[in-house]
Scaffold this motif. Structure first.
Motif, PDB file in Angstrom:
ATOM      1  N   UNK A  71      -0.360  19.887  15.203  1.00 28.15           N
ATOM      2  CA  UNK A  71       0.366  19.044  14.136  1.00 28.15           C
ATOM      3  C   UNK A  71      -0.549  18.748  12.943  1.00 28.15           C
ATOM      4  N   UNK A  72      -1.815  18.611  13.180  1.00 24.24           N
ATOM      5  CA  UNK A  72      -2.738  18.443  12.008  1.00 24.24           C
ATOM      6  C   UNK A  72      -2.784  19.658  11.124  1.00 24.24           C
ATOM      7  N   UNK A  73      -2.977  21.001  11.777  1.00 21.65           N
ATOM      8  CA  UNK A  73      -3.113  22.026  10.971  1.00 21.65           C
ATOM      9  C   UNK A  73      -2.073  22.475  10.238  1.00 21.65           C
ATOM     10  N   UNK A  74      -0.749  22.417  10.989  1.00 18.20           N
ATOM     11  CA  UNK A  74       0.280  22.734  10.142  1.00 18.20           C
ATOM     12  C   UNK A  74       0.594  21.609   9.009  1.00 18.20           C
ATOM     13  N   UNK A  75       0.021  20.399   8.935  1.00 22.37           N
ATOM     14  CA  UNK A  75       0.386  19.561   7.692  1.00 22.37           C
ATOM     15  C   UNK A  75      -0.810  19.636   6.925  1.00 22.37           C
ATOM     16  N   UNK A  76      -1.858  20.678   7.090  1.00 23.78           N
ATOM     17  CA  UNK A  76      -3.096  20.603   6.180  1.00 23.78           C
ATOM     18  C   UNK A  76      -2.595  21.480   5.035  1.00 23.78           C
ATOM     19  N   UNK A  77      -2.464  20.854   3.768  1.00 11.63           N
ATOM     20  CA  UNK A  77      -2.003  21.512   2.622  1.00 11.63           C
ATOM     21  C   UNK A  77      -3.350  22.111   1.939  1.00 11.63           C
ATOM     22  N   UNK A  78      -4.265  21.461   2.047  1.00 10.98           N
ATOM     23  CA  UNK A  78      -5.853  21.996   1.465  1.00 10.98           C
ATOM     24  C   UNK A  78      -6.301  23.403   2.050  1.00 10.98           C
ATOM     25  N   UNK A  79      -6.076  23.570   3.186  1.00 12.44           N
ATOM     26  CA  UNK A  79      -6.772  24.889   3.730  1.00 12.44           C
ATOM     27  C   UNK A  79      -5.747  26.127   3.089  1.00 12.44           C
ATOM     28  N   UNK A  80      -6.472  27.343   3.258  1.00 10.04           N
ATOM     29  CA  UNK A  80      -5.595  28.444   2.781  1.00 10.04           C
ATOM     30  C   UNK A  80      -4.589  28.946   3.946  1.00 10.04           C
ATOM     31  N   UNK A  81      -3.449  29.695   3.557  1.00 13.38           N
ATOM     32  CA  UNK A  81      -2.664  30.343   4.431  1.00 13.38           C
ATOM     33  C   UNK A  81      -3.544  31.062   5.589  1.00 13.38           C
ATOM     34  N   UNK A  82      -4.333  31.783   5.147  1.00 12.59           N
ATOM     35  CA  UNK A  82      -5.112  32.596   6.176  1.00 12.59           C
ATOM     36  C   UNK A  82      -5.814  31.825   7.223  1.00 12.59           C
ATOM     37  N   UNK A  83      -6.312  30.597   6.566  1.00 15.86           N
ATOM     38  CA  UNK A  83      -7.290  29.847   7.702  1.00 15.86           C
ATOM     39  C   UNK A  83      -6.194  28.977   8.668  1.00 15.86           C
ATOM     40  N   UNK A  84      -5.194  28.725   7.993  1.00  7.69           N
ATOM     41  CA  UNK A  84      -4.192  27.886   8.928  1.00  7.69           C
ATOM     42  C   UNK A  84      -3.905  28.739  10.107  1.00  7.69           C
ATOM     43  N   UNK A  85      -3.364  30.004   9.799  1.00  3.51           N
ATOM     44  CA  UNK A  85      -2.966  31.302  10.642  1.00  3.51           C
ATOM     45  C   UNK A  85      -4.055  31.490  11.611  1.00  3.51           C
ATOM     46  N   UNK A  86      -5.170  31.536  11.115  1.00  5.74           N
ATOM     47  CA  UNK A  86      -6.354  31.871  12.267  1.00  5.74           C
ATOM     48  C   UNK A  86      -6.377  30.655  13.086  1.00  5.74           C
TER      49      UNK A  86
END
Length: 709
Positions: A71-86
């Motif tokens: 839930x935290x990763x999905x809501x993290x708007x500061x990280x890049x899309x690639x980082x969230x996907x990883x």
């Protein structure tokens, strides 16, 4: 140039190496590496077969933290899309291991539920993992201040032995192995209002009133016991996989034995049995008789002496509110509701508790055995079916549920088609309605028998009767205490002095005054008879409409008057036999009942018509009031059980639950003995009326002293 190119190439190599090292360092940062190590430890423990409580705790905490991190990763708007996907990919890997581990050890599935309770050990481990990940754990919320106890709220209890059972099996696994797949395509009847048409389909009548049943199988039973063929058919249906029954056989056809042996055939243990108070000890006795290999326990009061490990748990409606909490969590695989017409009022707590328990059983077991037993499936109107159908899982508040809806869809009809109604009626019956009349199975049953019908006096009159009974018990206790205090012999008895109890009961029975001391046992029984009169007359009216002529017996004239008023309002023609009639009027009443097909009921005085009459045109008799002796009761039944009677005779004895009426019934039966209770034809006077009156008072006083402690 070459050296410069080499230097540049060397610099690029060093940069790539630093990037890979930074990536590896990032892989070791945060909560995900901590979770990955922990989930591998859980996986290894399950593979070794060493699943300890600490392993379960770790499994649960990993699942919770992985869910929170996702839930935290999905809501993290500061990280890049690639980082969230990883990050999500790595969390998916942890989730896959959790799922495979739970598949190997299914008891872990219950820990994945969002509503699963987090133990203190799990809370501590969660904090420890967060700190290992370099994260500051959030403080645990302060517990809410205890709310003030609502004196009107139902009192809930959990017996100690039940807690022991829960500790012995803390991870009760839901069984969803038989959940059917979703239906293909749109439902043709999805937009139709169906409950009203379903109820109306029973008003139109039909040729059948019972589901198809198999041939009676051979059933293994204890020595000297044998099921009648119609009983064995229900057991055979349960053995073949049918799991919901509205068993609506006429009273006296052995529904208790059918339910108990069907539960064994379906392996529906642990089994919950909900019954009226007047029959719960009889249910326990029958369970020990028909299924002696299964332990049975009865819940009395707060249930402190209940066996939480028993296979069959019997509870009465009156104390269900105290126990509904733990009963819903015990993991029952079967439930029987006796006298199911008691739950017809859905607004009552009793009905709500029964429906709640059935829902919780269905939530844990894919195909539990659910049985509703009643000899009077309809009390006032057709919609009295509704609560029973909901309990069985055939409908909910608004619509038919999956199995019944499938059956209705298969008809290819809608409520706009006249043919829908007989087809719908058959569809409902095939869900599990079993209705056999005594005449249908006459060859199976004894020539005559008594069937007890418990009724509840839940109006103001009933409450006043119970209050009068409490006052009588209090008066008996006061007499006992006074006798104990003024005793001159110096004798000291540990606990309750049983001899003194009998003397006090004798004093009370011999004191026939009511003005100064309140009601006595005689006036109380008369009031109970008056309160039962309408209910007994209603039942007699139903019998008359369903099975033919009925003989109605009462002790008191006012009870006869109330019954006759009920029959008149129901539009039933009746005749009357009383003690103040002339011989000519008496014979006229008899002839009307015997010869006039429109005279459905004869109302008889127990003292005036108990002997010397031949009413064998009927095979059904209602005893609206209890006699003081079994002989008087037997003489009344002999008015219809005579030479020339071609049908089995059944006497329905109306008993007011939660009153002294139940004690009187038990005493009459115990004094009569087993042979007389089975109505073998003996008219021997085995106990006097004074004996029964005395024993009733003894039981009342003894119970009051035991409750006082």
């Amino acid at each position: 140039m070459a050296r410069r190119g080499q230097r540049q190439q060397g610099g690029g190599t060093r940069t790539a190496t630093r990037n890979r090292r930074r990536a590896r360092n990032l892989d070791e940062d945060g909560i995900i590496p901590v979770l990955a190590r922990a989930v591998r430890e859980v996986e290894s423990a399950v593979q070794r077969g060493t699943v300890r409580p600490s392993t379960r705790t770790k499994f649960q905490v990993v699942a919770i933290l992985a869910r929170e991190e996702r839930n935290r990763v999905k809501a993290d708007t500061e990280s890049t899309e690639a980082h969230r996907a990883e990050e999500l990919k790595r969390l998916d890997g942890i989730g896959t291991i959790l799922a495979k581990t739970a598949a190997r050890e299914p008891s872990l599935f219950t820990l994945l539920d969002e509503g699963a309770v987090l133990s203190e050990a799990a809370k501590d481990l969660k904090q420890e993992m967060l700190r290992a990940a370099g994260m500051e754990p959030e403080p645990e919320p302060e517990p809410d201040a205890p709310a003030e106890e609502d004196p009107t709220a139902p009192r809930r209890v959990v017996p100690r032995s039940v807690i022991a059972r829960q500790l012995a099996n803390p991870f009760l696994v839901p069984d969803f192995s038989a959940v059917p797949p979703p239906p293909d395509g749109p439902r043709r009847l999805a937009t139709w209002e169906l409950l009203g048409p379903l109820f109306r389909s029973f008003e139109y009548g039909g040729k059948t009133s019972s589901m198809p049943l198999p041939e009676p199988p051979r059933v293994r039973l204890p020595d000297d016991l044998e099921l009648m063929p119609h009983q064995a058919q229900v057991v055979g249906a349960a053995a073949e996989g049918h799991r919901t029954f509205l068993l609506a056989d006429e009273p006296g056809l052995g529904k208790t034995a059918q339910a108990l042996v069907a539960a064994r055939a379906a392996d529906a243990y642990p089994l919950l049995v909900v019954v009226p108070n007047v029959v719960k000890t009889n249910w326990a006795r029958e369970a020990r008789l028909w299924t002696p290999e299964r332990d049975v326990t009865v819940i009395h009061g707060d249930g402190y002496d209940v066996d939480g490990f028993a296979d069959i748990i019997v509870v009465n409606y009156e104390v269900l509110d105290r126990h509904v909490g733990w009963l819903g969590d015990l993991g029952f695989r079967g439930m029987v509701v006796d006298e199911a017409h008691f739950i017809k009022n859905k607004s009552s707590q009793r009905s709500q508790h029964v429906l709640q328990l059935a829902d919780r059983i269905r939530a844990r077991a894919a195909r539990p055995l659910l049985m509703a037993l009643t000899g009077t499936p309809l009390i006032n109107d057709i919609e009295d079916f509704k609560a029973i159908w909901e309990y069985l899982g055939w409908i909910d508040e608004k619509k038919p549920l999956r199995p019944l809806m499938d059956a209705l869809e298969e008809t290819g009809l809608t409520p706009a088609d006249p043919a829908f109604y007989p087809a719908a009626r058959t569809a409902v019956i095939n869900q599990g309605i079993v209705r056999r009349r005594k005449i249908d199975v006459a060859k199976d049953i004894p020539a005559r028998r008594v069937a007890d019908l418990p009724v509840e006096l839940d109006d103001e009159v009933g409450r006043s009767i119970r209050q009068a009974e409490r006052e009588l018990a209090l008066r008996l206790v006061q007499r006992y205490d006074m006798a104990l205090a003024t005793r001159t012999s110096g004798q000291v008895v540990e606990g309750i002095d049983r001899e003194l109890v009998r003397r006090v009961a004798t004093w009370e029975r011999e004191d026939t005054t009511t003005t100064a001391t309140g009601e006595n046992v005689f006036s109380m029984m008369r009031r109970i008879g008056q309160a039962k009169a309408g209910l007994a007359a209603d039942y007699a009216a139903q019998l008359a409409r369903n099975v033919g002529k009925v003989v109605f017996f009462a002790k008191h004239v006012d009870v006869m008057d109330l019954a006759e008023d009920t029959f008149a309002r129901r539009g039933l023609k009746y005749s009357s036999i009383r003690g103040d009639q002339t011989p000519k009027a008496r014979q006229k009443a008899i002839d009307e009942f015997v010869n006039d097909p429109e005279v459905a009921i004869v109302v008889c005085s127990l003292s005036a018509a108990g002997v010397g009459l031949n009413l064998q045109v009927a095979s059904n008799l209602v005893l609206a009031e209890l006699s003081w002796t079994d002989a008087e009761q037997t003489q009344a039944i002999d008015r219809i059980h005579r030479i020339g009677q071609e049908e089995p005779v059944t006497a329905w004895r109306i008993i007011a639950s939660q009153t002294i009426d139940t004690k009187i019934a038990e005493l009459i039966d115990s004094k009569a003995g087993l042979a007389a209770r089975a109505l073998d034809g003996s008219d021997e006077e085995v106990a006097s009326s004074a004996d029964v009156q005395l024993e009733a008072l003894v039981a009342l006083l003894t119970e009051a002293l035991e409750q006082r402690g």
